[in-house]
Design an enzyme around this catalytic site. Structure first.
Site, PDB file in Angstrom:
ATOM      1  N   CYS A   9      -9.398   4.321  14.635  1.00 52.95           N
ATOM      2  CA  CYS A   9      -8.179   3.596  15.034  1.00 52.95           C
ATOM      3  C   CYS A   9      -8.233   2.956  16.422  1.00 52.95           C
ATOM      4  O   CYS A   9      -8.106   1.742  16.540  1.00 52.95           O
ATOM      5  CB  CYS A   9      -6.978   4.525  14.945  1.00 52.95           C
ATOM      6  SG  CYS A   9      -6.589   4.917  13.234  1.00 52.95           S
TER       7      CYS A   9
HETATM    8  P1  NAD Z   1     -10.083   4.518   4.728  1.00 51.30           P
HETATM    9  O1  NAD Z   1     -11.104   3.444   4.793  1.00 51.30           O
HETATM   10  O2  NAD Z   1     -10.481   5.937   4.878  1.00 51.30           O
HETATM   11  O3  NAD Z   1      -9.278   4.409   3.349  1.00 51.30           O
HETATM   12  C1  NAD Z   1      -8.924   3.223   2.719  1.00 51.30           C
HETATM   13  C2  NAD Z   1      -9.116   3.427   1.204  1.00 51.30           C
HETATM   14  O4  NAD Z   1      -8.573   2.329   0.489  1.00 51.30           O
HETATM   15  C3  NAD Z   1     -10.581   3.526   0.803  1.00 51.30           C
HETATM   16  O5  NAD Z   1     -10.788   4.710   0.062  1.00 51.30           O
HETATM   17  C4  NAD Z   1     -10.813   2.271  -0.057  1.00 51.30           C
HETATM   18  O6  NAD Z   1     -11.769   2.460  -1.072  1.00 51.30           O
HETATM   19  C5  NAD Z   1      -9.420   2.060  -0.616  1.00 51.30           C
HETATM   20  N1  NAD Z   1      -9.176   0.679  -1.058  1.00 51.30           N
HETATM   21  C6  NAD Z   1      -9.497  -0.483  -0.435  1.00 51.30           C
HETATM   22  N2  NAD Z   1      -9.072  -1.533  -1.147  1.00 51.30           N
HETATM   23  C7  NAD Z   1      -8.461  -1.039  -2.252  1.00 51.30           C
HETATM   24  C8  NAD Z   1      -7.823  -1.624  -3.373  1.00 51.30           C
HETATM   25  N3  NAD Z   1      -7.715  -2.933  -3.500  1.00 51.30           N
HETATM   26  N4  NAD Z   1      -7.313  -0.809  -4.319  1.00 51.30           N
HETATM   27  C9  NAD Z   1      -7.406   0.526  -4.202  1.00 51.30           C
HETATM   28  N5  NAD Z   1      -8.009   1.144  -3.175  1.00 51.30           N
HETATM   29  C10 NAD Z   1      -8.524   0.379  -2.195  1.00 51.30           C
HETATM   30  O7  NAD Z   1      -9.001   4.130   5.818  1.00 51.30           O
HETATM   31  P2  NAD Z   1      -7.973   5.131   6.555  1.00 51.30           P
HETATM   32  O8  NAD Z   1      -8.638   5.775   7.703  1.00 51.30           O
HETATM   33  O9  NAD Z   1      -7.288   5.958   5.535  1.00 51.30           O
HETATM   34  O10 NAD Z   1      -6.934   4.059   7.156  1.00 51.30           O
HETATM   35  C11 NAD Z   1      -6.051   3.345   6.331  1.00 51.30           C
HETATM   36  C12 NAD Z   1      -5.103   2.559   7.220  1.00 51.30           C
HETATM   37  O11 NAD Z   1      -4.288   3.462   7.972  1.00 51.30           O
HETATM   38  C13 NAD Z   1      -5.777   1.664   8.244  1.00 51.30           C
HETATM   39  O12 NAD Z   1      -5.030   0.499   8.418  1.00 51.30           O
HETATM   40  C14 NAD Z   1      -5.763   2.488   9.501  1.00 51.30           C
HETATM   41  O13 NAD Z   1      -5.781   1.703  10.662  1.00 51.30           O
HETATM   42  C15 NAD Z   1      -4.438   3.214   9.363  1.00 51.30           C
HETATM   43  N6  NAD Z   1      -4.391   4.511  10.062  1.00 51.30           N
HETATM   44  C16 NAD Z   1      -5.461   5.343  10.009  1.00 51.30           C
HETATM   45  C17 NAD Z   1      -5.399   6.583  10.654  1.00 51.30           C
HETATM   46  C18 NAD Z   1      -6.578   7.527  10.659  1.00 51.30           C
HETATM   47  O14 NAD Z   1      -6.580   8.457  11.467  1.00 51.30           O
HETATM   48  N7  NAD Z   1      -7.569   7.349   9.804  1.00 51.30           N
HETATM   49  C19 NAD Z   1      -4.222   6.963  11.325  1.00 51.30           C
HETATM   50  C20 NAD Z   1      -3.133   6.091  11.315  1.00 51.30           C
HETATM   51  C21 NAD Z   1      -3.226   4.862  10.675  1.00 51.30           C
END
Ligand code: NAD
Length: 442
Positions: A272
């Site tokens: 992030c």
């Molecule tokens: P991640 O990459 O771990 O997860 C995203 C998931 O979405 C993946 O498993 C991917 O395969 C899936 N995906 C992508 N396109 C898709 C589609 N069209 N249909 C279905 N599935 C699909 O990402 P994350 O770490 O979970 O982060 C997600 C969002 O949340 C980001 O915008 C991030 O900035 C935000 N965020 C993350 C955190 C953190 O600590 N990881 C904290 C707060 C906010």
């Protein structure tokens, strides 16, 4: 109870979906990655997050979490859809919205075939204006329906921290709702009232652009606090008797400052802070605004690796052909996530300087191997990692590394020397050996 769908079962989506399912909601989870889906269907999280395995296996075995790659069925069977797909950085620092775009298009197509009202909620971190701009436009185009009339739309940022993600969802400091209209906001509020069984966390109800800005400002502020501590770490290292850990403890005792995110060290990494600081900087620049504090925070963060290298070189007199034991590979303790891990960045630099690396991590070894391959050795235990090494560098402060002491270093290392890049150790405990730490004066 509301029936919900969650799109994207990564760190955020899967943890959120598992928490919802264990709270009695029927959850339809959509994940496009087949390998991840397979693991999740077996009740096994594809990543390490404390406590998630038991929540997930319960949710899968009792059927409250249904996992699929079928938007139509997920949207037909639910009333609210949370979009939690990734928003990584592009090389130029801008935010790559391709996952959001394709997921939102799919949601729109599914909405077209659905009768009745539906609420779409974006949880992914997206640049200001995206909800009311790109997302609304794509949903209306694909569904041939009108936002605010036939479907609702909110931006509802996620503030969880990996390693404490379940707590972040079950007991957040706040819930921010950016709604395009009153009906959408009220509905999401009602959902959270159910989720928190009436005991709502503090809620901020606003418009989407403020909510989008809050998410970026929140992360930028926390990153800035760490960079502030790191800025002082350099000054402390020049002053006899100075110690940044004590200085930051002192300022953190002031309730107006608070001691969270004031740990000096290798800097911030992870999924992030790096991408979100770069993302908002890029976005503001396009509008002719220079976010100077954020730019400086990023600069300080990058320089911290060079500072650590300097300390390492001074401690053992050159790095070429030296065997360095690196403890910790994850971007922080409590996760196997190595995205933009400072430990890995440091290792890359040490390799450039001709050092040999043997590394250990309780959870992140497999993920690190995907990046570092066979350029380094991987140790199965702390002792194996230390064996015959010229220098030990603590790069991620996992609690198990607290057991390191002078005797252990003397027993296993070629010549004991410790560089504490996370301020885990009391310098007084290492008096008889070569010891250096970020922000510790001579
Ligand atoms: P991640 O990459 O771990 O997860 C995203 C998931 O979405 C993946 O498993 C991917 O395969 C899936 N995906 C992508 N396109 C898709 C589609 N069209 N249909 C279905 N599935 C699909 O990402 P994350 O770490 O979970 O982060 C997600 C969002 O949340 C980001 O915008 C991030 O900035 C935000 N965020 C993350 C955190 C953190 O600590 N990881 C904290 C707060 C906010």
């Amino acid at each position: 109870m509301f029936s919900v769908s969650v799109i994207g079962l990564g760190y955020v989506g899967l943890t959120f979906a598992a928490c919802l399912a264990n709270r009695g909601f029927r959850v339809y989870g959509v994940e496009s990655d087949e390998e991840k889906r397979k693991l999740i269907l077996e009740g096994r999280p594809p990543f390490y997050e404390p406590g998630l395995d038991s929540l997930l296996s319960k949710a899968i075995s009792c059927g409250s979490l249904i996992v699929m790659n079928d938007f139509q069925s997920a949207i037909q069977n639910s009333y609210i859809t949370f979009v939690c797909v990734g928003t990584p950085s592009r090389d130029d620092g801008s935010v790559d919205l391709s996952q959001v775009e394709s997921a939102v298009r799919e949601v729109g197509r599914a909405l077209k075939k659905k009768n009745g009202y539906h609420l779409v909620v974006l949880r992914s971190t997206i640049p200001p204006g995206t909800t009311e701009g790109l997302v609304k436009k794509l949903l209306e185009e694909e569904s041939s329906k009108i936002a605010e009339v036939e479907f609702g739309l909110c931006f509802n940022p996620e503030f969880l921290s990996e390693g404490k993600a379940i707590e972040g969802i079950m007991k957040p400091d706040k819930v921010v709702i950016g709604a395009v209209d009153e009906r959408s906001g009220k509905l999401l509020l009602e959902f959270y009232r159910e989720f928190y069984s009436g005991k709502l966390p503090p809620i901020l109800l606003t418009n989407p652009v403020n909510a989008e800005l809050i998410k970026y400002a929140n992360n930028a502020f926390l990153a800035m606090k760490i960079s502030f501590a790191n800025m002082f770490s350099r000054l402390c290292s020049k002053l006899k008797g100075a110690d940044v850990a004590v200085v930051m403890k002192g300022i953190g005792m002031d309730s107006r400052i608070c001691n969270a995110f004031l740990g000096a060290g290798l800097g911030w990494g992870g999924s992030c802070f790096p991408k979100d600081t770069r993302g908002i900087l890029f976005y503001a620049k396009k509008l002719g605004v220079d976010l100077k504090l954020i730019r400086a925070s990023i600069e300080i963060n990058e320089e911290q690796i060079e500072y650590a290298l300097e300390l390492a070189e001074n401690l053992i007199g050159g790095l070429r052909d030296k065997l360095i034991a690196v403890l910790g590979l994850a971007f922080k303790p409590g996760t196997d996530d190595v995205r933009e891990s400072r430990a890995i960045k440091l290792i890359e630099k040490l390799l450039e300087k001709g050092a040999r690396i043997r590394a250990h991590d309780p959870k992140a070894m497999e993920n690190a191997r995907r990046i570092l391959g066979d350029r380094i050795e991987y140790a199965g235990s702390i002792e194996e990692c230390l064996s015959d090494a010229d220098l030990c560098i603590l790069a991620t402060e996992w609690p198990e590394y607290r057991q390191i002491n002078s005797d252990l270093l003397k027993k296993y290392m070629k010549s004991p020397a410790l560089l504490d890049c996370r301020r885990l150790y009391d310098p007084n405990q290492f008096r008889g050996i070569r010891f250096a730490a970020i922000g510790l004066g001579p």
